[in-house]
Every structure is written in C-alpha cells, then in structure tokens.
Design a protein around this motif. Sequence first.
Motif, PDB file in Angstrom:
ATOM      1  N   ARG A   1      30.777  68.235  44.305  1.00 42.31           N
ATOM      2  CA  ARG A   1      32.078  67.644  44.640  1.00 42.31           C
ATOM      3  C   ARG A   1      31.911  66.492  45.639  1.00 42.31           C
ATOM      4  O   ARG A   1      32.263  66.619  46.823  1.00 42.31           O
TER       5      ARG A   1
ATOM      6  N   ASN B   1      29.845  52.373  40.939  1.00 37.69           N
ATOM      7  CA  ASN B   1      29.323  53.707  40.683  1.00 37.69           C
ATOM      8  C   ASN B   1      28.535  54.109  41.927  1.00 37.69           C
ATOM      9  O   ASN B   1      27.461  53.571  42.191  1.00 37.69           O
TER      10      ASN B   1
ATOM     11  N   GLY C   1      26.865  58.823  45.859  1.00 35.58           N
ATOM     12  CA  GLY C   1      27.652  60.043  45.970  1.00 35.58           C
ATOM     13  C   GLY C   1      27.013  61.354  45.560  1.00 35.58           C
ATOM     14  O   GLY C   1      27.257  61.865  44.483  1.00 35.58           O
TER      15      GLY C   1
ATOM     16  N   ASP D   1      27.701  61.109  51.971  1.00 36.00           N
ATOM     17  CA  ASP D   1      28.925  60.546  51.391  1.00 36.00           C
ATOM     18  C   ASP D   1      29.700  59.657  52.355  1.00 36.00           C
ATOM     19  O   ASP D   1      30.087  58.539  51.997  1.00 36.00           O
TER      20      ASP D   1
ATOM     21  N   SER E   1      33.654  55.749  41.986  1.00 37.44           N
ATOM     22  CA  SER E   1      33.478  57.129  41.528  1.00 37.44           C
ATOM     23  C   SER E   1      32.015  57.514  41.618  1.00 37.44           C
ATOM     24  O   SER E   1      31.115  56.667  41.580  1.00 37.44           O
ATOM     25  N   ALA E   2      31.784  58.820  41.721  1.00 38.97           N
ATOM     26  CA  ALA E   2      30.434  59.387  41.769  1.00 38.97           C
ATOM     27  C   ALA E   2      30.271  60.293  40.556  1.00 38.97           C
ATOM     28  O   ALA E   2      30.772  61.417  40.536  1.00 38.97           O
ATOM     29  N   THR E   3      29.578  59.810  39.541  1.00 36.74           N
ATOM     30  CA  THR E   3      29.470  60.582  38.301  1.00 36.74           C
ATOM     31  C   THR E   3      28.439  61.704  38.393  1.00 36.74           C
ATOM     32  O   THR E   3      28.334  62.524  37.477  1.00 36.74           O
TER      33      THR E   3
ATOM     34  N   SER F   1      28.936  64.135  39.979  1.00 38.41           N
ATOM     35  CA  SER F   1      29.809  65.306  39.934  1.00 38.41           C
ATOM     36  C   SER F   1      29.794  65.962  38.566  1.00 38.41           C
ATOM     37  O   SER F   1      30.135  67.150  38.436  1.00 38.41           O
TER      38      SER F   1
ATOM     39  N   THR G   1      35.394  60.640  39.708  1.00 36.64           N
ATOM     40  CA  THR G   1      34.654  61.659  40.443  1.00 36.64           C
ATOM     41  C   THR G   1      35.343  62.972  40.128  1.00 36.64           C
ATOM     42  O   THR G   1      36.499  63.186  40.513  1.00 36.64           O
TER      43      THR G   1
ATOM     44  N   LEU H   1      37.716  66.157  42.485  1.00 38.73           N
ATOM     45  CA  LEU H   1      38.040  65.554  43.784  1.00 38.73           C
ATOM     46  C   LEU H   1      39.529  65.555  44.090  1.00 38.73           C
ATOM     47  O   LEU H   1      39.914  65.487  45.265  1.00 38.73           O
TER      48      LEU H   1
ATOM     49  N   HIS I   1      39.468  55.975  45.257  1.00 37.99           N
ATOM     50  CA  HIS I   1      38.732  57.022  44.548  1.00 37.99           C
ATOM     51  C   HIS I   1      39.353  57.256  43.173  1.00 37.99           C
ATOM     52  O   HIS I   1      40.565  57.453  43.046  1.00 37.99           O
TER      53      HIS I   1
END
Length: 419
Positions: free
Chosen positions: A225, A304, A307, A314, A335-337, A339, A368, A371, A384
């Motif tokens: 997360r 990207n 994350g 973070d 976003s942080a893929t 996740s 993400t 979230l 976000h």
Amino acid sequence: MHRRRVAITGIGLISPYGGDVDDFFDRLLAGESAVRHLLTEDLPRPLSTPFVNCQAFDAEAVLGKPLALMMERFAQLGMAAAFQAWEQAGLPRKTDAADARDGWGCIWGTALGGLSAHERGSRELWLKGRERLSPLSVVQGMNNAVNAHISIQLGLGGMSTSHTAACASSAIAIGEAFRRVRSGDADVMLTGGSDVCQAYGVVRAWEAMRVMAPGDAQTAPVACRPFAADRAGLVLGEGGAALVLEAWDHAVDRGAPIHGEIVGYGASCDRSHLVRPSCDGQVRALRAALADAGLVPADIGYVNAHGTATAEGDPVEISALREVFGEGARRLPVSATKSMHGHLLGASGAIEAVVTALALRKQAVPPTAHLAGRIDPACEGVDHILQGRRQEPLQAALSNSFAFGGSNAVLAFRAPPPR
C-alpha cells in the motif's frame, strides 16, 4: 553533437496475470493486484509471505527445452521478454550477410542475477552431501547471463553488458542503452531487466530489515500500500520486461511500429547513506532527466513513482516531486504500480518503464491500488491516482527508480505519434 531521436519499437513482458502486454496494462488500469500468498516447504522454516509469481510462465514451452535448461529462471524470464519485444519490433531472430548487426547491442539490468543457482548449489553441497555440482552452475549463476544469451540468440555484435544497482538496475540499463542509440553508437539496442526474488536467503534477508509487508492468503492481495498511512512494507516478486530502442529514422525507414519515445535520462547518487533515501539526490535525478529531455515540469502528465510502501521511502519521494514541480505538484498525477505487480528489485525499472510507455500510448494511467481513504498526510501534495483514468491527454511522463546505495535513475518518455 547531433542527438538522434530514440523510438521504442518493441515491448515485451512476462506478466504475473498470465496474459500479454495489453492484458497486463488493462489489469493494472483496473487496480487488480497480482500479489498472492507464498507458502513454501523450505526447511528449517517455510517462507510465508505475500509475493508475485509468474505462475503461468513455462520456460520450456516458450524457449524450447535445450535453451531453457541452460538458464536460471531470471534469465528465462528475461529471454522470453526479449523475444516478445524483438518480434513486436518486426525484427527476425536470425541474421544474414546484409543484416550483420555488428553495432547492435544489449544492456540488461538485474539485482540478484543467478543468485538462486548459487544458493541451490550450496544446499546440494552442505545439506545433501554432494561433492560435485552441475557444470552449468557458473553460466546459470552469472549476472550477465541474460544479455549474453540475448546477444547470441539475436546476433547482436555490439555492446553486451549488465548493470547491477539494486532497485535502479534496469532503469540505468535502459538509460544507458538510450544514450547509445541517441549518440549514434548503435542503431538498435535491446534493453530491460529481470529478477527472481524467491531465493530463501533473499527473502529472509529482506525480512531481517523489517521492510516486508505481512500477509496471509486473505490479506496478501492488499499487502502493498504505497503512500498509505497504514502501509506496512514492500512485497517482492519475479518478472522480466524488455524494450527495443531504435534510432527514429532507422525505424521509420524500415516501417517499424513506434510505441513511444524515450527523450531523457537522469541519474544521481545520494552520497549520504546506504539505505536511507535522500530528497536532494532524487531531486537532482528528476531535474537531470527533465533537462536531458528538454522538458519543463508543466510538460509532465504522469509520474510512475518508485513507491515501495516503506515508511521512510514514500514521503521522501513525494517531497522530491513537490520540490521539482513546485506549485504544479498538486496537479501532478502520480501512482505506484508496485501496489499491484510487486517489487521486482532489478527488474522494477524495466516493468515500470513499460507501464509508463503504455500509459502514454494508451492515454490512460493506472492507479496506486488500495490507497483510497488511506493517504498518509506526509505523502500528500500530489494528485494521487486512486482509480484508473482513461482518455487522458498525456504528452510526456517520468518513471522513477530510487535504489539502496543511493543510486537514482529517472527516465523521461514522450507519447508516440497518432496511429
């Protein structure tokens, strides 16, 4: 010095969802997690952790038994991704006298390489009492196995090397391959990264650092997360991703498909701590990538993020983005893929470069996952992405890779021309 434009003419990826590249991106866009619970039979204590496996990948079926048996799994994943990218680029595997490829090359990224082969050998020697190991142990375990096999299989006679810089390994590999094409040193470079993080000692080592997210069969899919107030750590995985980078005019002349364009690369070192990230170091890499690309912050429609869902990492990354983008940071989609596809260590930069290139090609950005309603106040200040967004007017994007050791790499991409 004249700088050539660099096209992405091929994209390959071994998806943890089991489908092709487009299916992979659609799953990310939908916020679907590939994280599952891993429970092994290892002694003295089985591994029990959230993990991302490419379970549908059958190396012998994809590569053929003779080639697959020459490789450790990280090399099998990388070779399969490379074959995909090469085929998409419309390039034949075999060469003839008119297509010597003497200057074409491969630069690959991996953090662990064939470590699993060495761990397996140690178990055979110490636990099973064997006196000899397979004569393939050395070539399976060497970190440069992927670029070596790729160069042999595709007849690439130029530079063939690998980069190992922890989580930035394949981002650096892609950046250096980009520079070779842009400078005129090579018309075509195959690049990317692969890693397999399931070695018993590797997982136990990460557990000892207390940065691994806990989870069982029910909770594993939401274990990673990034940017969430209740984040509990990273999730490891395995995978491979590849890009064919080609001089723009060379690609156009042969009628190759153009899936995107790499326009900039920035790298830096935190020079401060082995594992504690530095905002200053990340800022310098971000600004270097923008300057190299001839872009300004207002040009960027998506980032990207690295994350990883660690407590310290973070907020530092968000602070760096706020510093670079200033007042525009609040409108910057991030976003942080990881996740969803997990942290693939040396392959992370490659899989996230693929995600970023696809976002520009498809004019859509993945979220993400997990979230919504959870954002840590320390990670606020950017836009976000909580749900996948389609029909986004994206022109340029960045992909961040920030590694232990303070190695930072940022890649800048531009959308391909309309089809």
